[in-house]
Design an enzyme around this catalytic site. Structure first.
Site, PDB file in Angstrom:
ATOM      1  N   ARG A 147     -24.180 -88.163  -8.438  1.00  0.00           N
ATOM      2  CA  ARG A 147     -23.639 -87.251  -9.458  1.00  0.00           C
ATOM      3  C   ARG A 147     -23.368 -85.934  -8.750  1.00  0.00           C
ATOM      4  NH1 ARG A 147     -25.896 -86.073 -15.439  1.00  0.00           N
ATOM      5  NH2 ARG A 147     -24.713 -87.992 -15.719  1.00  0.00           N
ATOM      6  N   HIS A 162     -16.523 -90.216 -15.661  1.00  0.00           N
ATOM      7  CA  HIS A 162     -17.890 -90.684 -15.925  1.00  0.00           C
ATOM      8  C   HIS A 162     -17.832 -92.200 -16.157  1.00  0.00           C
ATOM      9  CE1 HIS A 162     -22.002 -90.546 -16.712  1.00  0.00           C
ATOM     10  NE2 HIS A 162     -22.080 -89.701 -17.721  1.00  0.00           N
ATOM     11  N   GLN A 183     -20.714 -94.296 -17.766  1.00  0.00           N
ATOM     12  CA  GLN A 183     -20.809 -94.084 -19.206  1.00  0.00           C
ATOM     13  C   GLN A 183     -19.839 -95.019 -19.933  1.00  0.00           C
ATOM     14  OE1 GLN A 183     -22.932 -91.800 -20.960  1.00  0.00           O
ATOM     15  NE2 GLN A 183     -22.263 -93.166 -22.580  1.00  0.00           N
ATOM     16  N   ASP A 229     -18.344 -85.769 -27.822  1.00  0.00           N
ATOM     17  CA  ASP A 229     -19.199 -85.279 -26.727  1.00  0.00           C
ATOM     18  C   ASP A 229     -19.282 -83.758 -26.868  1.00  0.00           C
ATOM     19  OD1 ASP A 229     -20.777 -85.224 -24.482  1.00  0.00           O
ATOM     20  OD2 ASP A 229     -19.214 -85.771 -23.077  1.00  0.00           O
ATOM     21  N   CYS A 261     -21.881 -89.541 -25.919  1.00  0.00           N
ATOM     22  CA  CYS A 261     -22.346 -89.767 -24.543  1.00  0.00           C
ATOM     23  C   CYS A 261     -23.781 -89.254 -24.327  1.00  0.00           C
ATOM     24  CB  CYS A 261     -21.317 -89.081 -23.652  1.00  0.00           C
ATOM     25  SG  CYS A 261     -21.809 -88.465 -22.111  1.00  0.00           S
ATOM     26  N   ARG A 308     -26.755 -97.984 -21.086  1.00  0.00           N
ATOM     27  CA  ARG A 308     -26.499 -97.455 -19.744  1.00  0.00           C
ATOM     28  C   ARG A 308     -27.220 -98.327 -18.712  1.00  0.00           C
ATOM     29  NH1 ARG A 308     -24.907 -92.169 -18.737  1.00  0.00           N
ATOM     30  NH2 ARG A 308     -24.904 -92.919 -16.574  1.00  0.00           N
TER      31      ARG A 308
HETATM   32  N1   CP Z   1     -24.705 -89.302 -20.688  1.00  0.00           N
HETATM   33  C1   CP Z   1     -25.260 -88.917 -19.517  1.00  0.00           C
HETATM   34  O1   CP Z   1     -24.671 -89.066 -18.433  1.00  0.00           O
HETATM   35  O2   CP Z   1     -26.503 -88.407 -19.635  1.00  0.00           O
HETATM   36  P1   CP Z   1     -27.305 -87.647 -18.483  1.00  0.00           P
HETATM   37  O3   CP Z   1     -26.533 -86.386 -18.174  1.00  0.00           O
HETATM   38  O4   CP Z   1     -28.660 -87.359 -19.059  1.00  0.00           O
HETATM   39  O5   CP Z   1     -27.381 -88.536 -17.276  1.00  0.00           O
END
Ligand code: CP
Length: 317
Positions: free
Chosen positions: A99, A126, A129, A221, A276, A304
């Site tokens: 990330r 993402h 997701q 979101d 999300c 997830r």
């Molecule tokens: N939705 C999501 O990616 O959550 P986090 O930021 O907690 O990983």
């Protein structure tokens, strides 16, 4: 193979990952050794609850191991470049999930890696997701093809991009319902790339009521994503008409009733509400919707893990 953006996957490949995810979820014990002696490194430049824990728990369930490592400013410790750091990791682990703030940094990681790289979220995409979202929609609706998803809120953010690409790849109709401002709408570049990728045209609506009409899935979101804090005041003025509240959800289907936790709804026929997460209750989504029978946000978060387990295994083949 890497998953650096949703554009890396064809419809058949997404189908393959979802099939595998469904099989693992149905019988996790059968896959208890599937990642035995395999290690995932998880590089994080930004905080996470779901991504971090779901990847780590998923690796554990498959007999593997996950290591968390914090990176900052696109570099490893003591300013070692991303590329040099990755050339070390190639020797130790079997897969990299990262990330990072910038999409160009995940591309750099992908270029230096000789093992699969997974985008755990950048400012542009993402994809993990979206895989979990598709798994969730399929579970509730029994199919993806032909459904309508209305993405309500910030149409220019990473989750919106991944929703548009992934859902349209699977034959879903996508409407982005957002304020009439270039920053809050899908970029022309993304829309053109989607058309080139899977031939789909995304609908963009600036009217919340007509935008959600007929939606099988309403998705929202946060209004202020990470890195946009200096825009918070302007965004807080632009987005309130796009709040997902009971009034808006009731516009999706003719027989969609105002909800309370005691109502029984048939989620195969009625709209499901997705987020999300993390959610800012009272802003992009109300408590009433978040806690209603239409909301599948925590099942979505749970998926997830299953979707990423499917992805990890699929990438090892
Ligand atoms: N939705 C999501 O990616 O959550 P986090 O930021 O907690 O990983």
């Amino acid at each position: 193979m890497h998953l650096l953006s949703d554009f890396d996957l064809t419809r058949n490949e997404i189908d393959g990952i979802l099939d595998l995810s469904e099989k693992i979820k149905a019988d996790p014990a059968k896959y208890g050794d599937a990642m035995k002696n395999k290690t995932l490194i998880m590089l994080f430049e930004l905080a996470s609850l779901r991504t971090r824990i779901s990847f780590e728990a998923g690796m554990n369930l498959m007999g593997g191991h996950a290591i968390f490592y914090s990176i900052e400013g696109g570099n490893f410790t003591r300013s070692e470049t991303l590329e040099d750091g990755i050339k070390n990791l190639n020797k130790y682990v079997n897969c990299i999930m990262a990330r990072v703030l910038k999409q160009e940094d995940i591309e750099r990681i992908g270029s230096a890696a000789t093992i699969p790289v997974i985008n755990g979220m950048t400012e542009v995409y993402h994809p993990c997701q979206n895989l979990a979202d598709l798994l969730t929609i399929k579970e509730y609706k029994g199919k993806l093809e032909g459904l309508k998803i209305a993405y309500v809120g910030d149409g220019g953010c990473n989750t919106a991009n991944s929703t548009m690409i992934g859902c349209s790849s699977m034959g879903m109709g996508v409407t982005v319902v957002c304020p009439d401002h270039p920053k809050y709408s899908p970029s022309h570049e993304i829309l053109a790339k989607i058309e080139e990728h899977n031939g789909s045209e995304i609908t963009v609506s600036h009217d919340p009521v007509s935008g959600v009409a007929g939606a099988d899935v309403i998705y929202t979101d946060v209004w202020v994503s990470a890195g946009m804090e200096e825009e918070k005041k302007k965004r807080m003025e632009a987005f309130p008409p796009f709040q997902v509240n009971t009034k808006l959800v009731s516009k999706a289907k003719p027989d969609c009733i105002v909800m309370n936790t005691h109502n029984k709804v048939d989620l195969a026929k009625q709209p499901i509400v997705m987020h999300c997460l993390p959610a800012h209750r009272g802003y992009e989504i109300t408590d009433e919707v978040m806690d209603s029978p239409y909301s599948v946000v925590f099942e979505q978060a749970g998926n997830r893990m299953w979707a990423q387990m499917g992805l990890l295994l699929w990438l090892q083949d």
